[in-house]
Structures are given as C-alpha cells and as structure tokens.
Scaffold this motif. Sequence first.
Motif, short mmCIF file in Angstrom:
data_model
loop_
_atom_site.label_atom_id
_atom_site.label_comp_id
_atom_site.label_asym_id
_atom_site.label_seq_id
_atom_site.Cartn_x
_atom_site.Cartn_y
_atom_site.Cartn_z
N GLN A 13 0.84 -1.20 0.00
CA GLN A 13 0.00 0.00 0.00
C GLN A 13 0.88 1.26 0.00
O GLN A 13 2.02 1.23 0.47
N ALA A 14 0.33 2.32 -0.51
CA ALA A 14 1.03 3.60 -0.49
C ALA A 14 1.44 3.94 0.94
O ALA A 14 0.67 3.73 1.89
N GLY A 15 2.66 4.44 1.07
CA GLY A 15 3.21 4.73 2.39
C GLY A 15 3.98 3.58 3.00
O GLY A 15 4.67 3.77 4.02
N GLY A 16 3.88 2.42 2.39
CA GLY A 16 4.55 1.24 2.92
C GLY A 16 6.00 1.15 2.49
O GLY A 16 6.54 2.06 1.84
N SER A 17 6.62 0.02 2.84
CA SER A 17 8.05 -0.19 2.58
C SER A 17 8.28 -1.57 1.98
O SER A 17 7.51 -2.50 2.20
N PRO A 60 18.54 9.97 -7.86
CA PRO A 60 17.86 11.11 -8.48
C PRO A 60 16.89 11.72 -7.46
O PRO A 60 16.53 11.09 -6.46
N ASP A 61 16.45 12.92 -7.73
CA ASP A 61 15.56 13.61 -6.80
C ASP A 61 14.25 12.86 -6.57
O ASP A 61 13.65 12.97 -5.50
N SER A 62 13.82 12.07 -7.54
CA SER A 62 12.52 11.39 -7.44
C SER A 62 12.47 10.39 -6.29
O SER A 62 11.38 10.08 -5.79
N VAL A 63 13.62 9.88 -5.87
CA VAL A 63 13.62 8.88 -4.79
C VAL A 63 14.50 9.28 -3.62
O VAL A 63 14.50 8.60 -2.59
N LYS A 64 15.24 10.36 -3.75
CA LYS A 64 16.16 10.77 -2.70
C LYS A 64 15.41 10.99 -1.39
O LYS A 64 14.36 11.64 -1.35
N GLY A 65 15.93 10.43 -0.32
CA GLY A 65 15.29 10.56 0.98
C GLY A 65 14.28 9.45 1.28
O GLY A 65 13.88 9.26 2.43
N ARG A 66 13.88 8.71 0.26
CA ARG A 66 12.93 7.60 0.45
C ARG A 66 13.59 6.25 0.21
O ARG A 66 13.23 5.26 0.85
N PHE A 67 14.51 6.19 -0.73
CA PHE A 67 15.17 4.94 -1.10
C PHE A 67 16.62 4.95 -0.60
O PHE A 67 17.28 6.00 -0.63
N THR A 68 17.10 3.79 -0.18
CA THR A 68 18.49 3.65 0.26
C THR A 68 19.10 2.41 -0.36
O THR A 68 18.56 1.31 -0.19
N ILE A 69 20.20 2.59 -1.05
CA ILE A 69 20.93 1.46 -1.63
C ILE A 69 22.08 1.11 -0.70
O ILE A 69 22.70 1.99 -0.09
N LEU A 80 18.02 -2.60 -1.91
CA LEU A 80 17.35 -1.32 -2.08
C LEU A 80 16.21 -1.27 -1.07
O LEU A 80 15.23 -2.00 -1.20
N GLU A 81 16.38 -0.43 -0.08
CA GLU A 81 15.34 -0.21 0.91
C GLU A 81 14.46 0.92 0.40
O GLU A 81 14.96 2.02 0.13
N MET A 82 13.17 0.66 0.28
CA MET A 82 12.24 1.66 -0.25
C MET A 82 11.19 1.97 0.80
O MET A 82 10.47 1.07 1.26
N ASN A 83 11.10 3.22 1.17
CA ASN A 83 10.14 3.68 2.17
C ASN A 83 9.22 4.72 1.57
O ASN A 83 9.51 5.29 0.51
N SER A 84 8.13 4.98 2.26
CA SER A 84 7.15 5.99 1.81
C SER A 84 6.80 5.78 0.34
O SER A 84 6.79 6.72 -0.46
N LEU A 85 6.48 4.56 0.00
CA LEU A 85 6.22 4.23 -1.39
C LEU A 85 4.96 4.93 -1.90
O LEU A 85 3.99 5.13 -1.15
N LYS A 86 5.01 5.28 -3.18
CA LYS A 86 3.91 5.98 -3.84
C LYS A 86 3.43 5.14 -5.02
O LYS A 86 4.20 4.34 -5.57
N PRO A 87 2.19 5.32 -5.44
CA PRO A 87 1.71 4.58 -6.61
C PRO A 87 2.61 4.76 -7.83
O PRO A 87 2.77 3.84 -8.64
N GLU A 88 3.22 5.92 -7.97
CA GLU A 88 4.10 6.17 -9.13
C GLU A 88 5.43 5.43 -9.04
O GLU A 88 6.22 5.46 -9.99
N ASP A 89 5.68 4.76 -7.93
CA ASP A 89 6.86 3.90 -7.82
C ASP A 89 6.61 2.52 -8.43
O ASP A 89 7.53 1.70 -8.51
#
Length: 113
Positions: A13-17, A60-69, A80-89
């Motif tokens: 879901q959106a907001g998940g990880s 890139p700016d589109s994922v900076k602060g949300r994704f960590t490699i 790749l740790e992905m947080n605060s996921l959005k539908p556009e991800d």
Amino acid sequence: QVKLVESGGGLVQAGGSLRLSCAASGSTFRNNAFGWYRQPTGKQREFIAGIYYNSLTTYPDSVKGRFTISRDNAKNTVYLEMNSLKPEDTAVYFCNIIPPGSWGQGTQVTVSS
C-alpha cells in the motif's frame, strides 16, 4: 561477467516499505559499482540508485530521501530499501552494474493507492 538476480518485489500500500535484494555471482563483486533501475509499464527504464566500490551512493531527486541502496560484499548482495512508497513507484525493478550490462528479469513492485 556478473550475473544478477533480483528479488523482494510485491504488492504494498502507499506509504509502505519494501526491501529488494540483488544477488550477484562472480569474484569481482567488490570492485563493481551497482545500480538499481526501474521501468514502469510503457515507459523507459530509469536509474534510481547507485553504489560504488567505496560505498558512495547517488540518487535522483525522485527517490532521494525515500530509497536507500546498500551492499554487503561478504554476501555478494546489493539491497534497495524503499520507504514511503507511492503509486508512481510501481514498476519492474532491476539491478545491474554501472554502466549496465545484460538485463535480468527484474522484480515487480506494485504500490496501491
């Protein structure tokens, strides 16, 4: 030549990880730079994260602060740790060396709103 296998995708879901993994074969793992890329349906593949042999990272700016490699040289694995996921991800996510070589199957990430 490095062979890469991605895993860890799924529906969230959106907001998940989610945490994606990329298992690499080959004895030169620690000398390679690795990147995560993604390709939404009907769109071009895009670079979203990179990690170099010295563990410096770039986003890139589109994922900076949300994704960590990150990388674990002992396990020949890139994450790749992905947080605060959005539908556009939503996309198929791939890992590859930098610059990219042959592409693997990737792993599907779907983010529902």
